[in-house]
Design a protein around this motif. Structure first.
Motif, mmCIF file in Angstrom:
data_model
loop_
_atom_site.group_PDB
_atom_site.id
_atom_site.type_symbol
_atom_site.label_atom_id
_atom_site.label_comp_id
_atom_site.label_asym_id
_atom_site.label_seq_id
_atom_site.Cartn_x
_atom_site.Cartn_y
_atom_site.Cartn_z
ATOM 1 N N VAL A 1 41.849 36.276 -42.956
ATOM 2 C CA VAL A 1 40.433 35.934 -42.802
ATOM 3 C C VAL A 1 40.077 35.795 -41.327
ATOM 4 N N THR A 2 40.930 35.129 -40.554
ATOM 5 C CA THR A 2 40.672 34.988 -39.118
ATOM 6 C C THR A 2 40.604 36.357 -38.450
ATOM 7 N N ASN A 3 41.486 37.267 -38.838
ATOM 8 C CA ASN A 3 41.463 38.625 -38.311
ATOM 9 C C ASN A 3 40.116 39.297 -38.599
ATOM 10 N N ALA A 4 39.617 39.114 -39.812
ATOM 11 C CA ALA A 4 38.336 39.720 -40.183
ATOM 12 C C ALA A 4 37.185 39.131 -39.357
ATOM 13 N N VAL A 5 37.195 37.828 -39.149
ATOM 14 C CA VAL A 5 36.126 37.183 -38.363
ATOM 15 C C VAL A 5 36.178 37.646 -36.913
ATOM 16 N N GLU A 6 37.360 37.748 -36.360
ATOM 17 C CA GLU A 6 37.509 38.050 -34.932
ATOM 18 C C GLU A 6 37.439 39.538 -34.588
ATOM 19 N N HIS A 7 37.769 40.408 -35.537
ATOM 20 C CA HIS A 7 37.889 41.826 -35.190
ATOM 21 C C HIS A 7 37.027 42.767 -36.023
ATOM 22 N N ALA A 8 36.265 42.239 -36.977
ATOM 23 C CA ALA A 8 35.546 43.126 -37.889
ATOM 24 C C ALA A 8 34.108 42.676 -38.096
ATOM 25 N N LEU A 9 33.365 43.554 -38.713
ATOM 26 C CA LEU A 9 31.974 43.291 -39.058
ATOM 27 C C LEU A 9 31.899 42.628 -40.435
ATOM 28 N N PRO A 10 30.791 41.917 -40.710
ATOM 29 C CA PRO A 10 30.593 41.396 -42.060
ATOM 30 C C PRO A 10 30.286 42.548 -43.026
ATOM 31 N N PRO A 11 30.377 42.318 -44.306
ATOM 32 C CA PRO A 11 30.723 41.072 -44.985
ATOM 33 C C PRO A 11 32.233 40.884 -45.086
ATOM 34 N N ILE A 12 32.637 39.646 -45.363
ATOM 35 C CA ILE A 12 34.045 39.317 -45.584
ATOM 36 C C ILE A 12 34.183 38.786 -47.000
ATOM 37 N N SER A 13 35.204 39.269 -47.696
ATOM 38 C CA SER A 13 35.478 38.733 -49.027
ATOM 39 C C SER A 13 36.982 38.544 -49.202
ATOM 40 N N LEU A 14 37.314 37.528 -49.984
ATOM 41 C CA LEU A 14 38.704 37.190 -50.305
ATOM 42 C C LEU A 14 38.922 37.473 -51.780
ATOM 43 N N HIS A 15 40.002 38.143 -52.093
ATOM 44 C CA HIS A 15 40.371 38.458 -53.472
ATOM 45 C C HIS A 15 41.782 37.938 -53.710
#
Length: 165
Positions: free
Chosen positions: A83-97
């Motif tokens: 999740v931290t990787n997604a926040v710091e290196h990617a665009l939204p949206p973020i989802s957890l499965h």
């Protein structure tokens, strides 16, 4: 028509775990939650609260699933890193499965995002290179298997962690 036996108590416990996970969170922090037996999906805000919300929610679900403390600790660390990787290196949206599988006994974790960001997030952008960049190595050490899927909506990073000795 095939009869499917559903363990209502397990379903209630899992759904209850997700509902309990959101008590006390700031309004608007959780965008969407969908849960069915053995599978959980959670949409996260693309901000500094995402990893904390993901860990808290995951902890409650894993407890409802009856996972051991060792499994719980390893899955929480992997969830936090992805999740931290997604926040710091990617665009939204973020989802957890999250998904639990019986054979072999594993917890499958996926974090999906909107694809690579043009610039790093505020934390990565504010620290020296040696202060970050170990998340993928941590995931590789803890997971039985892991990988990345690139798709038209973005990127999904996944990991399978053993859930039984």
């Amino acid at each position: 028509m095939t009869n499917i036996e559903v363990d209502e108590r397990a379903c209630d416990a899992t759904l209850g775990a997700w509902v309990d996970a959101f008590d006390g969170l700031p309004a608007g922090n959780v965008i969407e939650i969908v849960g069915i037996r053995g599978i959980q999906d959670l949409a996260l805000n693309h901000d500094e609260t995402a990893a904390s919300v993901a860990r808290s929610s995951t902890r409650r679900v894993l407890i409802a699933w009856g996972m051991s403390e060792d499994v719980l600790d390893e899955v929480l660390l992997v969830v936090s890193e992805l999740v931290t990787n997604a926040v710091e290196h990617a665009l939204p949206p973020i989802s957890l499965h999250l998904d639990r599988q019986a054979a072999p006994a594993t917890v499958h974790v996926e974090v999906s995002d909107g694809g690579p960001a043009a610039v790093p997030g505020p934390w990565v952008g504010s620290c020296a290179p040696e202060e970050h960049g170990r998340g993928t190595q941590i995931v590789a050490c803890l997971a039985a298997d892991h990988g990345i899927r690139v798709h038209q909506d973005g990127t999904t990073r996944w990991a399978d962690l053993r859930s039984a000795e």
